[in-house]
Write a protein that holds these residues in place. Sequence first.
Motif, short mmCIF file in Angstrom:
data_model
loop_
_atom_site.label_atom_id
_atom_site.label_comp_id
_atom_site.label_asym_id
_atom_site.label_seq_id
_atom_site.Cartn_x
_atom_site.Cartn_y
_atom_site.Cartn_z
N UNK A 5 0.83 -1.21 0.00
CA UNK A 5 0.00 0.00 0.00
C UNK A 5 0.87 1.26 0.00
N UNK A 6 0.36 2.31 -0.59
CA UNK A 6 1.12 3.56 -0.74
C UNK A 6 1.73 4.08 0.55
N UNK A 7 1.02 4.10 1.69
CA UNK A 7 1.63 4.64 2.90
C UNK A 7 2.82 3.83 3.41
N UNK A 8 2.94 2.59 2.97
CA UNK A 8 4.01 1.71 3.47
C UNK A 8 5.07 1.41 2.42
N UNK A 9 5.12 2.16 1.35
CA UNK A 9 6.06 1.86 0.26
C UNK A 9 7.52 1.95 0.70
N UNK A 10 7.88 2.94 1.49
CA UNK A 10 9.28 3.08 1.91
C UNK A 10 9.69 1.89 2.78
N UNK A 11 8.84 1.49 3.71
CA UNK A 11 9.15 0.34 4.55
C UNK A 11 9.18 -0.94 3.73
N UNK A 12 8.27 -1.08 2.80
CA UNK A 12 8.25 -2.25 1.93
C UNK A 12 9.50 -2.35 1.09
N UNK A 13 9.99 -1.23 0.59
CA UNK A 13 11.23 -1.22 -0.20
C UNK A 13 12.42 -1.60 0.67
N UNK A 14 12.44 -1.12 1.90
CA UNK A 14 13.54 -1.47 2.81
C UNK A 14 13.55 -2.96 3.12
N UNK A 15 12.39 -3.54 3.37
CA UNK A 15 12.30 -4.97 3.66
C UNK A 15 12.70 -5.79 2.43
N UNK A 19 15.87 -8.33 2.38
CA UNK A 19 15.71 -9.77 2.12
C UNK A 19 16.51 -10.22 0.91
N UNK A 20 16.52 -9.45 -0.16
CA UNK A 20 17.23 -9.89 -1.35
C UNK A 20 18.73 -9.66 -1.24
N UNK A 21 19.16 -8.64 -0.55
CA UNK A 21 20.59 -8.37 -0.44
C UNK A 21 21.23 -9.15 0.69
N UNK A 22 20.52 -9.32 1.78
CA UNK A 22 21.11 -9.95 2.95
C UNK A 22 20.78 -11.42 3.09
N UNK A 23 19.55 -11.70 3.39
CA UNK A 23 19.13 -13.07 3.67
C UNK A 23 19.33 -13.97 2.46
N UNK A 24 18.93 -13.51 1.29
CA UNK A 24 19.08 -14.34 0.09
C UNK A 24 20.55 -14.57 -0.25
#
Length: 86
Positions: A5-15, A19-24
């Motif tokens: 959702x639009x209000x959570x885009x910054x947090x979603x991008x950070x997660x 996940x793709x840079x670290x955990x993966x």
Amino acid sequence: MLFVPTPYRASGQAIYTLSWSGISGVIGGLAGGWMFQNFGAQIMYRTGMMLAIVGAIGFGWMWYNLRKHGYQPLHPDDEAEGYTAN
């Protein structure tokens, strides 16, 4: 980005980035090292190639669906209504 959702885009991008840079990266490094040690380089690279092909097919399918049906983002008012009605 399209699923968050639009209000959570910054947090979603950070997660997503975490996940793709670290955990993966950690999982991929461990799995690749294990495969290299137990099965050799040829099997490891063939497995990587097959996973890349599966990913390419998935992106092709996504492109086809967007091309066929188009992308129509939600209007901000529609998003707000959907999230307040929970």
